[in-house]
Design an enzyme around this catalytic site. Sequence first.
Site, mmCIF file in Angstrom:
data_model
loop_
_atom_site.group_PDB
_atom_site.id
_atom_site.type_symbol
_atom_site.label_atom_id
_atom_site.label_comp_id
_atom_site.label_asym_id
_atom_site.label_seq_id
_atom_site.Cartn_x
_atom_site.Cartn_y
_atom_site.Cartn_z
ATOM 1 N N CYS A 141 -3.092 -11.127 11.301
ATOM 2 C CA CYS A 141 -3.562 -9.975 10.642
ATOM 3 C C CYS A 141 -3.558 -9.606 9.338
ATOM 4 O O CYS A 141 -4.303 -10.374 8.654
ATOM 5 C CB CYS A 141 -2.842 -8.651 11.560
ATOM 6 N N LYS A 162 -10.930 2.714 13.167
ATOM 7 C CA LYS A 162 -9.862 1.571 13.511
ATOM 8 C C LYS A 162 -10.273 0.439 14.590
ATOM 9 O O LYS A 162 -10.762 1.054 15.566
ATOM 10 C CB LYS A 162 -8.491 2.373 13.725
ATOM 11 N N SER A 190 -5.471 -4.622 16.036
ATOM 12 C CA SER A 190 -5.385 -3.216 15.429
ATOM 13 C C SER A 190 -5.121 -3.305 13.907
ATOM 14 O O SER A 190 -4.254 -3.790 13.387
ATOM 15 C CB SER A 190 -3.808 -2.937 16.277
ATOM 16 N N HIS A 233 -3.447 -9.677 16.813
ATOM 17 C CA HIS A 233 -1.967 -9.697 16.925
ATOM 18 C C HIS A 233 -1.773 -10.707 18.407
ATOM 19 O O HIS A 233 -1.446 -9.905 19.601
ATOM 20 C CB HIS A 233 -1.233 -8.328 17.214
ATOM 21 N N GLU A 235 0.914 -11.876 19.189
ATOM 22 C CA GLU A 235 2.482 -11.669 19.683
ATOM 23 C C GLU A 235 2.619 -10.486 20.481
ATOM 24 O O GLU A 235 3.510 -10.220 20.994
ATOM 25 C CB GLU A 235 3.433 -11.648 18.631
ATOM 26 N N ARG A 247 2.654 6.647 18.248
ATOM 27 C CA ARG A 247 3.033 6.991 16.863
ATOM 28 C C ARG A 247 2.020 7.670 16.170
ATOM 29 O O ARG A 247 2.213 8.578 15.409
ATOM 30 C CB ARG A 247 3.652 5.683 16.277
#
Length: 332
Positions: A141, A162, A190, A233, A235, A247
Amino acid sequence: MTILIDKDQVIAGPTLVPAAHDLARDAGAELTIGLVNNMPDAALKATERQFMKLLLAAAGSRRIRFHCFSLPSVKRSPEAKWHVESEYSNLSDLERGKFDGLIVTGAEPIAPELDQEPYWRDLTNLIDWAKINTRSTIWSCLAAHAAVLHLDNIERRRLPAKCHGIFDCGVVTDDSLTRSAPAPLKVSHSRLNEIAESDLVQAGYQVLTRSEEAGVDVFVRQYASRFVFFQGHPEYDALSLQREYLRDIGRYLARERENYPRLPVSYFDAPTEEKLIRFERKAAHQRHPALSNELPALNLRADIGAGDAAAVLFRNWLRYLGADADASMSVR
């Protein structure tokens, strides 16, 4: 701190490895891998667990000596700083050790430009070191964006919105890294920025996978070390995007961000998306932190396949790292 990952071990955290395991070097082929974990404090421990579980799923019968590091110039809360100082190896140990592979994550940006970040010099020193001191390094990322900026002065571009969700990615180049990969690869992205494929190709990078919606996913470049770059990502577990989305809703309700976050793409099931759209309308009129208590129950789509593609890619990566070790074992 050294952790030994093998097929019989359940990974819960970086301290839960019996000391006796550290003596098992001659039991079979081993790889030494470092994780330079620069993720924000809230994701610090989750990231180390996610990468350990990903390596465990990919390792098969191979043992992995796993070391956690973090750039000392990444700003941390007192609690996170204590965790890094007490549980992670010192970054100076990285340069003294012999590492087959390295994984480097991004950090939460706090400066307008990447090369203005307080950790920039530490990160560029790491990039230069990894080029000649690892067999292969993965840049994930924001770390991928920083690496290509340092290596080839390729600037990332701000996206209009985004890029957030699970995206179908296709293999566009035949490569050992993508061998036996599912079609399509479902990958978590992301990010607010992207690297343009045209810029990468012009600079000599090889694009391995891309998404029609999210753009380039995985790309590579060969130095003395093989550099592997993920714009996504690999992971992330099934709930990672949900945690980020909640969040960001909380930050919106607390007026810490101006815009309400968009729904992650191809992530929640249809009934959940309908509930969340209704909640967004309510939040626009009743913007208050207490409203988060009224968030609906969330259900994910059944086909997100979180981690499936990454397990295949990392299995192939470990095979690449272990090629020399396997050859030396065969001639003993």
